[in-house]
Design an enzyme around this catalytic site. Sequence first.
Site, PDB file in Angstrom:
ATOM      1  N   GLU A   1      -0.121  -2.902  -8.207  1.00 25.56           N
ATOM      2  CA  GLU A   1      -1.721  -3.233  -7.804  1.00 25.56           C
ATOM      3  C   GLU A   1      -2.387  -1.920  -7.420  1.00 25.56           C
ATOM      4  OE1 GLU A   1      -2.927  -2.989  -4.267  1.00 25.56           O
ATOM      5  OE2 GLU A   1      -0.943  -2.395  -3.209  1.00 25.56           O
TER       6      GLU A   1
ATOM      7  N   SER B   1       0.826  -1.018   0.242  1.00 26.61           N
ATOM      8  CA  SER B   1       0.006   0.087   0.002  1.00 26.61           C
ATOM      9  C   SER B   1       0.933   1.259  -0.001  1.00 26.61           C
ATOM     10  CB  SER B   1      -0.963   0.044   1.302  1.00 26.61           C
ATOM     11  OG  SER B   1      -1.904   0.835   1.115  1.00 26.61           O
TER      12      SER B   1
ATOM     13  N   HIS C   1      -3.878  -5.440  -2.207  1.00 33.11           N
ATOM     14  CA  HIS C   1      -4.909  -5.193  -1.136  1.00 33.11           C
ATOM     15  C   HIS C   1      -5.875  -6.372  -1.239  1.00 33.11           C
ATOM     16  CE1 HIS C   1      -3.087  -1.071  -1.133  1.00 33.11           C
ATOM     17  NE2 HIS C   1      -3.895  -0.880  -0.146  1.00 33.11           N
TER      18      HIS C   1
END
Length: 336
Positions: free
Chosen positions: A240, A116, A307
């Site tokens: 991602e 993240s 995630h």
Amino acid sequence: MNRIVYPAPLRLGDKIAVTAPSSGTGPEQHDMLRQAKRSLESMGFQVAEGRTIWTNEKCVSAPRETRARELEAFLADDEVKAIIPPWGGEFLMELLPLIDWERWKAQAPKWLLGYSDISTLLFVYTLLTGHATAHGPNYFDVGSESPDELTARCLDVLRMGRGAAARQTSSSRYRSSWHNPPDSDTRWEILGGGERARFSGRLIGGCLDTLSSLPGTRYAPVESFVRSYCEDSGVIWYLESCEMNAADIYRSLWQMEQSGWFRRMNGVLIGRPAGYSHADGFELTDALSAVFGPMGIPVVYNADIGHVPPQLTLVNGALAEVSCSGGRGELTMTLS
């Protein structure tokens, strides 16, 4: 060609530091912090907790100067062998001008692990220092009471030394929500519908939501890194996303491509997108085809990255070989 520098292997008894360079936690997550500490200590590690992990206001754990000081204090502590933040956040980029990058380039590295917004730190750290970092589960994931097989393997990766190799395979099922048990079948897909894809190169990447703030800044010398470390091997990009629709993804990938980031790229791994939606019928595959289609390189999407757990642990700077067929994927990574 320069050589990637890898941290010393993590060993039982080593000290792992937990700091929150992006978001911290509120009272509702404090039991999770305590559980994670118990789990890592039961595995045989020491845990050093920073003050920042216990607080959070307006998306950050503490003022940027406080977060930077705590992070650099753990980087400077010879007893600390790895740093694993509790989770990501929003504004890690604020720390980048405050970090003494030349100091950390000259110092022997230690493992940094997360994803993240933490991938902002990992990505920049590897580009600016040539030191490997690990994109994978965060402190809450690693320290959960019953981590899945892929999550549990992240510590095995941190135990690797230079020259060691690790083989990771796609999960059988994934969690459609972070709080759910595995409830959906995993299927890695090949863009364009091919039956088989195979490619190799040095890994680099992270979370598209946060890396997209870096093109054009002095913290993302991607082209220089590729020339210095990847000219002979080529690059595998892994990316991602967390809160992006298909149009957002396309705009970010287009900007990266126009910034020269995708030079010497041999293939792309795209993680399952979280919080995703199409944009008036424009889908993820349209975004990927628009950017990568003209390059004629293999693109694998819906991979175990990011995630939508579980996820692989990918070492920035490591050599990797990826294969995909029949919806299954395999990645062999070598610290060389």
